[in-house]
Design an enzyme around this catalytic site. Sequence first.
Site, PDB file in Angstrom:
ATOM      1  N   GLY A 115       0.776  -1.246   0.000  1.00 16.67           N
ATOM      2  CA  GLY A 115       0.000   0.000   0.000  1.00 16.67           C
ATOM      3  C   GLY A 115       0.799   1.283   0.000  1.00 16.67           C
ATOM      4  O   GLY A 115       0.318   2.310   0.472  1.00 16.67           O
TER       5      GLY A 115
ATOM      6  N   ILE B 284      -4.158  11.862   8.988  1.00 11.65           N
ATOM      7  CA  ILE B 284      -2.833  12.228   8.481  1.00 11.65           C
ATOM      8  C   ILE B 284      -3.005  12.626   7.017  1.00 11.65           C
ATOM      9  O   ILE B 284      -3.717  11.940   6.277  1.00 11.65           O
ATOM     10  CB  ILE B 284      -1.855  11.021   8.576  1.00 11.65           C
ATOM     11  CG1 ILE B 284      -1.681  10.575  10.034  1.00 11.65           C
ATOM     12  CG2 ILE B 284      -0.515  11.356   7.952  1.00 11.65           C
ATOM     13  CD1 ILE B 284      -0.760   9.369  10.209  1.00 11.65           C
TER      14      ILE B 284
ATOM     15  N   SER C  17       2.591   8.346   2.152  1.00 16.33           N
ATOM     16  CA  SER C  17       1.796   7.178   2.555  1.00 16.33           C
ATOM     17  C   SER C  17       2.141   6.724   3.970  1.00 16.33           C
ATOM     18  O   SER C  17       3.309   6.761   4.372  1.00 16.33           O
ATOM     19  CB  SER C  17       2.056   5.999   1.610  1.00 16.33           C
ATOM     20  OG  SER C  17       1.553   6.258   0.324  1.00 16.33           O
TER      21      SER C  17
ATOM     22  N   TYR D  56     -17.370   9.981   6.469  1.00 20.95           N
ATOM     23  CA  TYR D  56     -16.549   8.763   6.319  1.00 20.95           C
ATOM     24  C   TYR D  56     -17.408   7.612   5.769  1.00 20.95           C
ATOM     25  O   TYR D  56     -16.918   6.721   5.094  1.00 20.95           O
ATOM     26  CB  TYR D  56     -15.860   8.399   7.638  1.00 20.95           C
ATOM     27  CG  TYR D  56     -14.666   7.481   7.458  1.00 20.95           C
ATOM     28  CD1 TYR D  56     -13.570   7.881   6.689  1.00 20.95           C
ATOM     29  CD2 TYR D  56     -14.628   6.218   8.049  1.00 20.95           C
ATOM     30  CE1 TYR D  56     -12.471   7.050   6.515  1.00 20.95           C
ATOM     31  CE2 TYR D  56     -13.530   5.380   7.887  1.00 20.95           C
ATOM     32  CZ  TYR D  56     -12.459   5.803   7.123  1.00 20.95           C
ATOM     33  OH  TYR D  56     -11.372   4.963   6.958  1.00 20.95           O
TER      34      TYR D  56
ATOM     35  N   ILE E 200      -4.057  -0.425   2.820  1.00 19.72           N
ATOM     36  CA  ILE E 200      -4.809  -0.268   1.573  1.00 19.72           C
ATOM     37  C   ILE E 200      -6.278   0.013   1.868  1.00 19.72           C
ATOM     38  O   ILE E 200      -6.883  -0.670   2.707  1.00 19.72           O
ATOM     39  CB  ILE E 200      -4.693  -1.567   0.729  1.00 19.72           C
ATOM     40  CG1 ILE E 200      -3.250  -1.741   0.221  1.00 19.72           C
ATOM     41  CG2 ILE E 200      -5.691  -1.575  -0.425  1.00 19.72           C
ATOM     42  CD1 ILE E 200      -2.992  -3.083  -0.453  1.00 19.72           C
TER      43      ILE E 200
ATOM     44  N   LYS F  25     -14.263  -0.283   7.524  1.00 23.24           N
ATOM     45  CA  LYS F  25     -13.288  -0.391   8.626  1.00 23.24           C
ATOM     46  C   LYS F  25     -13.842  -1.241   9.777  1.00 23.24           C
ATOM     47  O   LYS F  25     -13.080  -1.936  10.452  1.00 23.24           O
ATOM     48  CB  LYS F  25     -12.869   0.998   9.128  1.00 23.24           C
ATOM     49  CG  LYS F  25     -12.024   1.807   8.141  1.00 23.24           C
ATOM     50  CD  LYS F  25     -10.740   1.116   7.728  1.00 23.24           C
ATOM     51  CE  LYS F  25      -9.808   2.056   6.963  1.00 23.24           C
ATOM     52  NZ  LYS F  25      -8.649   1.350   6.370  1.00 23.24           N
TER      53      LYS F  25
HETATM   54  P1  NAD Z   1      -2.382   6.318   0.503  1.00 30.15           P
HETATM   55  O1  NAD Z   1      -3.196   6.860  -0.609  1.00 30.15           O
HETATM   56  O2  NAD Z   1      -0.976   6.729   0.584  1.00 30.15           O
HETATM   57  O3  NAD Z   1      -2.438   4.720   0.536  1.00 30.15           O
HETATM   58  C1  NAD Z   1      -3.551   3.977   0.081  1.00 30.15           C
HETATM   59  C2  NAD Z   1      -2.987   2.854  -0.757  1.00 30.15           C
HETATM   60  O4  NAD Z   1      -4.019   1.947  -1.170  1.00 30.15           O
HETATM   61  C3  NAD Z   1      -2.304   3.357  -2.031  1.00 30.15           C
HETATM   62  O5  NAD Z   1      -0.960   2.949  -2.065  1.00 30.15           O
HETATM   63  C4  NAD Z   1      -3.095   2.670  -3.128  1.00 30.15           C
HETATM   64  O6  NAD Z   1      -2.290   2.319  -4.237  1.00 30.15           O
HETATM   65  C5  NAD Z   1      -3.599   1.446  -2.404  1.00 30.15           C
HETATM   66  N1  NAD Z   1      -4.703   0.779  -3.110  1.00 30.15           N
HETATM   67  C6  NAD Z   1      -5.944   1.258  -3.383  1.00 30.15           C
HETATM   68  N2  NAD Z   1      -6.643   0.355  -4.094  1.00 30.15           N
HETATM   69  C7  NAD Z   1      -5.819  -0.718  -4.267  1.00 30.15           C
HETATM   70  C8  NAD Z   1      -5.956  -1.960  -4.947  1.00 30.15           C
HETATM   71  N3  NAD Z   1      -7.069  -2.303  -5.612  1.00 30.15           N
HETATM   72  N4  NAD Z   1      -4.896  -2.823  -4.953  1.00 30.15           N
HETATM   73  C9  NAD Z   1      -3.745  -2.496  -4.307  1.00 30.15           C
HETATM   74  N5  NAD Z   1      -3.563  -1.334  -3.651  1.00 30.15           N
HETATM   75  C10 NAD Z   1      -4.579  -0.458  -3.643  1.00 30.15           C
HETATM   76  O7  NAD Z   1      -3.181   6.736   1.842  1.00 30.15           O
HETATM   77  P2  NAD Z   1      -2.958   6.337   3.378  1.00 30.15           P
HETATM   78  O8  NAD Z   1      -3.675   7.377   4.130  1.00 30.15           O
HETATM   79  O9  NAD Z   1      -1.536   6.066   3.637  1.00 30.15           O
HETATM   80  O10 NAD Z   1      -3.810   4.997   3.518  1.00 30.15           O
HETATM   81  C11 NAD Z   1      -3.279   3.771   3.982  1.00 30.15           C
HETATM   82  C12 NAD Z   1      -4.207   3.108   4.965  1.00 30.15           C
HETATM   83  O11 NAD Z   1      -4.270   3.902   6.164  1.00 30.15           O
HETATM   84  C13 NAD Z   1      -5.650   2.955   4.492  1.00 30.15           C
HETATM   85  O12 NAD Z   1      -6.150   1.707   4.923  1.00 30.15           O
HETATM   86  C14 NAD Z   1      -6.370   4.066   5.221  1.00 30.15           C
HETATM   87  O13 NAD Z   1      -7.731   3.787   5.387  1.00 30.15           O
HETATM   88  C15 NAD Z   1      -5.619   4.045   6.530  1.00 30.15           C
HETATM   89  N6  NAD Z   1      -5.779   5.217   7.392  1.00 30.15           N
HETATM   90  C16 NAD Z   1      -5.495   6.459   6.900  1.00 30.15           C
HETATM   91  C17 NAD Z   1      -5.627   7.571   7.728  1.00 30.15           C
HETATM   92  C18 NAD Z   1      -5.357   8.969   7.221  1.00 30.15           C
HETATM   93  O14 NAD Z   1      -5.846   9.923   7.815  1.00 30.15           O
HETATM   94  N7  NAD Z   1      -4.544   9.132   6.159  1.00 30.15           N
HETATM   95  C19 NAD Z   1      -6.050   7.404   9.066  1.00 30.15           C
HETATM   96  C20 NAD Z   1      -6.331   6.116   9.524  1.00 30.15           C
HETATM   97  C21 NAD Z   1      -6.177   5.031   8.677  1.00 30.15           C
HETATM   98  O1  0WE Z   2      -9.329   5.806   5.325  1.00 31.57           O
HETATM   99  C1  0WE Z   2      -9.129   6.960   5.028  1.00 31.57           C
HETATM  100  C2  0WE Z   2      -9.151   7.390   3.574  1.00 31.57           C
HETATM  101  C3  0WE Z   2     -10.152   6.570   2.815  1.00 31.57           C
HETATM  102  C4  0WE Z   2     -10.396   6.903   1.382  1.00 31.57           C
HETATM  103  C5  0WE Z   2     -10.286   8.171   0.841  1.00 31.57           C
HETATM  104  C6  0WE Z   2     -10.576   8.368  -0.512  1.00 31.57           C
HETATM  105  C7  0WE Z   2     -10.531   9.716  -1.138  1.00 31.57           C
HETATM  106  C8  0WE Z   2     -10.367   9.647  -2.638  1.00 31.57           C
HETATM  107  C9  0WE Z   2     -10.816   5.873   0.578  1.00 31.57           C
HETATM  108  N1  0WE Z   2     -11.122   6.050  -0.726  1.00 31.57           N
HETATM  109  C10 0WE Z   2     -11.006   7.264  -1.266  1.00 31.57           C
HETATM  110  N2  0WE Z   2     -11.343   7.407  -2.592  1.00 31.57           N
HETATM  111  C11 0WE Z   2     -11.109   8.535  -3.284  1.00 31.57           C
HETATM  112  O2  0WE Z   2     -11.467   8.627  -4.485  1.00 31.57           O
HETATM  113  N3  0WE Z   2      -8.917   7.869   6.038  1.00 31.57           N
HETATM  114  C12 0WE Z   2      -8.982   7.419   7.415  1.00 31.57           C
HETATM  115  C13 0WE Z   2      -8.685   9.305   5.813  1.00 31.57           C
HETATM  116  C14 0WE Z   2     -10.021   9.967   5.899  1.00 31.57           C
HETATM  117  O3  0WE Z   2     -10.860   9.976   4.842  1.00 31.57           O
HETATM  118  C15 0WE Z   2     -12.016  10.628   5.244  1.00 31.57           C
HETATM  119  C16 0WE Z   2     -11.897  11.022   6.582  1.00 31.57           C
HETATM  120  C17 0WE Z   2     -10.612  10.594   7.018  1.00 31.57           C
HETATM  121  C18 0WE Z   2     -10.028  10.750   8.370  1.00 31.57           C
HETATM  122  C19 0WE Z   2     -13.182  10.876   4.525  1.00 31.57           C
HETATM  123  C20 0WE Z   2     -14.232  11.550   5.154  1.00 31.57           C
HETATM  124  C21 0WE Z   2     -14.113  11.941   6.479  1.00 31.57           C
HETATM  125  C22 0WE Z   2     -12.951  11.683   7.209  1.00 31.57           C
END
Ligand code: NAD
Ligand code: 0WE
Length: 260
Positions: free
Chosen positions: A13, A191, A19, A155, A92, A162
Amino acid sequence: MGILEGKKGLILGTANDKSIAWGVTQACHREGAELGFNYLGEALEKRVRPLAESVDAKFIEPMDVGDDASMDAFFAKVAERWGKLDFIVHSIAFANKDALKNRFSNTSREDFQLALNISAYSFVAVAGRAAALMQNGGSMVTMTYLGAVRAVPNYHVMGVAKAALESSTRYLAQDLGPDGIRVNAVSAGPIRTLAASAVGDFRNLMAKSARGSMLKRNVSQEEVGNTAAYLLSDLASGVTGEVHYVDSGFHIGAGDPGAE
Ligand code: NAD
Ligand code: 0WE
């Protein structure tokens, strides 16, 4: 000596250097692990390959977790090149952007299935394939968010996904425990990453999260990475089926009333 010395693990991911997977990578590399990576499609290969090479990775292959054939091909290469595996990190998630914007009650069957397929089922699919390569036990970590257990505005279907992911973590811990394989989730505070930046009003959500937290600040990819490295290591040998929050303590608070 690092806490992951001598261990081989997959980081699934990584999209870019923002990331969460990259924060985990840096911690795991510092602690001595040998790492392998996937990327989703050619567009991301250009970003992921140089990042992975900078931590001496030699295993960098494509995998779309929405496609069983792609997953089988990826894990066949892991088996061929490494033979054994000590840990995996699943970082992911994906939902249709419209489903995070439109009313939750209007979520389509297709958008519901897509979010649960890519964001929750994929962990089960990866775990089964990885477990087959963990002859000496192992550790698995996935990334989740508070929206699994609280109704967070916008969300929406990701929160449902989740919730399924956290439940899957517990059932995987039950299933794989007898084989010495631990399975945990890290629940990160918001983040700014590629996935997050595509979300409207993320700035406001980050500000509210910091105000409502115990530490009065947001968390970093590095902090999430360090916690993941601990869970992947033998330091956490008695920990499985857990959802470990790395959110500056936001989730223990009362939320908005105290935050404003
Ligand atoms: P990111 O966009 O850097 O990472 C998401 C990854 O998912 C990308 O590398 C993308 O290529 C991969 N992905 C999506 N569809 C895919 C598929 N079909 N096959 C393989 N890979 C696929 O964003 P991130 O915030 O680092 O997200 C990573 C994880 O952390 C996610 O599960 C997200 O829900 C979780 N998360 C994010 C936050 C936040 O605020 N950023 C908070 C809590 C949890
Ligand atoms: O898990 C996530 C991100 C999830 C996510 C975000 C996108 C945006 C672009 C999954 N799929 C997509 N598809 C897209 O096309 N987080 C925890 C970060 C996040 O996302 C939110 C949050 C938070 C926090 C969306 C709405 C409200 C809060």
